[in-house]
Enzyme design. Structure first.
Site, PDB file in Angstrom:
ATOM      1  N   ARG A  33     -10.116  -6.648 -13.229  1.00 35.51           N
ATOM      2  CA  ARG A  33      -9.104  -6.850 -12.383  1.00 35.51           C
ATOM      3  C   ARG A  33      -9.567  -7.894 -11.401  1.00 35.51           C
ATOM      4  NH1 ARG A  33      -4.622  -2.776  -9.227  1.00 35.51           N
ATOM      5  NH2 ARG A  33      -4.410  -2.767 -10.866  1.00 35.51           N
ATOM      6  N   HIS A  70      -0.824  -8.075 -16.776  1.00 37.08           N
ATOM      7  CA  HIS A  70      -0.809  -6.813 -16.913  1.00 37.08           C
ATOM      8  C   HIS A  70      -0.414  -6.170 -17.898  1.00 37.08           C
ATOM      9  CE1 HIS A  70      -2.029  -3.373 -14.917  1.00 37.08           C
ATOM     10  NE2 HIS A  70      -1.564  -2.786 -13.650  1.00 37.08           N
ATOM     11  N   GLN A 100      -0.512  -1.541 -18.371  1.00 39.13           N
ATOM     12  CA  GLN A 100       0.374  -1.264 -17.212  1.00 39.13           C
ATOM     13  C   GLN A 100       2.167  -1.303 -18.358  1.00 39.13           C
ATOM     14  OE1 GLN A 100       1.089  -0.321 -13.871  1.00 39.13           O
ATOM     15  NE2 GLN A 100       2.664   0.730 -14.495  1.00 39.13           N
ATOM     16  N   ASP A 140       9.020  -3.908  -8.555  1.00 39.34           N
ATOM     17  CA  ASP A 140       7.545  -4.720  -8.382  1.00 39.34           C
ATOM     18  C   ASP A 140       7.628  -4.538  -6.874  1.00 39.34           C
ATOM     19  OD1 ASP A 140       5.246  -4.838  -8.376  1.00 39.34           O
ATOM     20  OD2 ASP A 140       4.473  -5.918  -9.733  1.00 39.34           O
ATOM     21  N   CYS A 172       5.645   0.183 -11.278  1.00 40.12           N
ATOM     22  CA  CYS A 172       4.536   0.375 -11.481  1.00 40.12           C
ATOM     23  C   CYS A 172       3.819   1.211 -10.069  1.00 40.12           C
ATOM     24  CB  CYS A 172       3.074  -1.367 -11.811  1.00 40.12           C
ATOM     25  SG  CYS A 172       3.203  -2.068 -10.960  1.00 40.12           S
ATOM     26  N   ARG A 190      -0.468   5.422 -17.934  1.00 42.81           N
ATOM     27  CA  ARG A 190      -1.686   5.216 -17.106  1.00 42.81           C
ATOM     28  C   ARG A 190      -2.902   5.589 -17.961  1.00 42.81           C
ATOM     29  NH1 ARG A 190      -2.168   1.182 -13.834  1.00 42.81           N
ATOM     30  NH2 ARG A 190      -3.591   0.282 -15.587  1.00 42.81           N
TER      31      ARG A 190
HETATM   32  N1   CP Z   1       0.282   0.083 -11.196  1.00 39.67           N
HETATM   33  C1   CP Z   1      -1.356  -0.423 -11.089  1.00 39.67           C
HETATM   34  O1   CP Z   1      -1.924  -0.988 -11.458  1.00 39.67           O
HETATM   35  O2   CP Z   1      -1.443   0.580  -9.569  1.00 39.67           O
HETATM   36  P1   CP Z   1      -2.839  -0.261  -9.116  1.00 39.67           P
HETATM   37  O3   CP Z   1      -2.918  -1.400  -7.966  1.00 39.67           O
HETATM   38  O4   CP Z   1      -3.114   1.068  -8.391  1.00 39.67           O
HETATM   39  O5   CP Z   1      -3.801   0.453  -9.927  1.00 39.67           O
HETATM   40  N1  NVA Z   2       2.515  -7.525  -8.807  1.00 39.28           N
HETATM   41  C1  NVA Z   2       1.651  -6.167  -7.501  1.00 39.28           C
HETATM   42  C2  NVA Z   2       0.799  -5.050  -9.405  1.00 39.28           C
HETATM   43  C3  NVA Z   2       0.240  -4.264  -9.036  1.00 39.28           C
HETATM   44  C4  NVA Z   2      -0.157  -2.800  -9.239  1.00 39.28           C
HETATM   45  C5  NVA Z   2       0.010  -7.065  -6.875  1.00 39.28           C
HETATM   46  O1  NVA Z   2      -0.654  -7.442  -8.690  1.00 39.28           O
HETATM   47  O2  NVA Z   2      -0.510  -7.112  -6.971  1.00 39.28           O
END
Ligand code: CP
Ligand code: NVA
Length: 307
Positions: free
Chosen positions: A108, A135, A138, A226, A265, A293
């Site tokens: 990440r 992502h 997701q 989101d 998400c 997930r």
């Molecule tokens: N939806 C998602 O990726 O959640 P987290 O940021 O908690 O991993």
């Molecule tokens: N768009 C959000 C998704 C989190 C899972 C972010 O990048 O923070």
């Protein structure tokens, strides 16, 4: 060739279809097992996953960890700030070293280009666990959730409302692969990446762009929201003001098809991008989505490791 999972448009359609089917089958097969029990085939026995986090996570971290346990393997969590990466060791050297120890890496990252650079130097599969650009894990969980709810993806109408962000990008990438049409309602200046839209359209995907939420959701089978402020965004106050009119309300849901599903998400901010009555209401699938997930990631890991 090493099977990286970085963006959905890089994975063949037939493989994406197989990943979704595998996720659903594995989920059904272990329905009566305790969550910590290993799947009967122990598909990733002896395999280890490293997870590198430059940003916060609840779902991604837990679901990848449990995915490896359920597949009979193990995982190691590395916070980037605790690594030499945080003191300037290069992404490439980190990749060369990490891939000597483990069988796959999930990252990440703040910058998408760093995941690509890591993958280019890695001897083992690299999975994108969210970047500023996309992502993909997701969206596979989201599509699994919709199919399990009874929606046929081919010909379905999905509406994205709000910021045309990283999660929206992966919905765009998947559209031509799964045959749903995607309407995005984003304020001016918050639209999705133009190259993503062009690529999806050139692959036969139907992507419609609107500057208002009402037109975007008209007749939609699914409405997706989101956060208005993603991790790494610095201009929170301006974003909240610019995006305020794009909150998903009961009124907006009423413009979608009868019984349209709601996805998010998570993490969510009730009263900002979505009203509590929608996300906690009967049309919302958000907690099945979060659970999936785990199941989707198991299938992604198996695909990457050709197990
Ligand atoms: N939806 C998602 O990726 O959640 P987290 O940021 O908690 O991993
Ligand atoms: N768009 C959000 C998704 C989190 C899972 C972010 O990048 O923070």
């Amino acid at each position: 060739m090493t099977r990286h999972f970085i963006d959905l448009w890089q994975t063949p359609s037939s493989d994406l279809r197989s990943i979704l089917d595998e996720a659903k089958q594995r989920k059904a097969l272990r329905r009566l097992l305790p969550k910590g029990a290993v799947d009967a085939d122990s598909a990733l026995s002896g395999r280890s996953l490293a997870m590198i986090f430059e940003k916060n996570s609840t779902r991604t971290r837990l679901s990848f960890d449990m995915a490896m346990r359920q597949l009979g393997g193990g995982s190691i969590v590395l916070n980037a700030g605790d690594m030499q990466l945080g003191r300037g060791e290069t992404v490439e050297d980190t990749a060369r070293v990490v891939s000597r120890y483990v069988d796959a890496v999930m990252i990440r990252a703040r910058r998408h280009a760093d995941v690509e650079a890591f993958a280019a130097a890695s001897a083992v599969p690299v999975i994108n666990g969210l970047t500023d650009r996309s992502h993909p894990c997701q969206i596979l969980a989201d599509l699994q959730t919709l199919e399990e709810a009874g929606l046929t993806l081919k010909g379905a109408r999905i509406a994205w409302v709000g910021d045309g962000n990283n999660v929206a990008a992966s919905f765009i990438h998947a559209a031509p692969r799964f045959g749903y049409s995607l309407a995005l309602g984003c304020p001016s200046g918050y639209g999705p990446d133009g190259q993503d839209v062009e690529r999806a359209r050139s692959e036969g995907g139907r992507i419609d762009l609107f500057n208002d939420p009402l037109t975007a959701v008209r007749g939609a089978d699914v409405v997706v929201a989101d956060t208005f402020v993603s991790m790494g965004d610095s201009d929170a106050d301006r974003r909240l003001a610019d995006l305020a009119a794009f909150r998903v309300t009961d009124d907006l849901m009423a413009r979608a098809a009868n019984g349209a599903y709601f996805l998010h998400c998570l993490p969510a901010h009730r009263g900002e991008e979505v009203d509590a009555s929608v996300i906690d209401g009967p049309q919302s699938l958000v907690f099945d989505e979060a659970e999936n997930r785990l199941h989707a990631q198991k299938a992604i890991l198996i695909w990457c490791l050709e197990a």
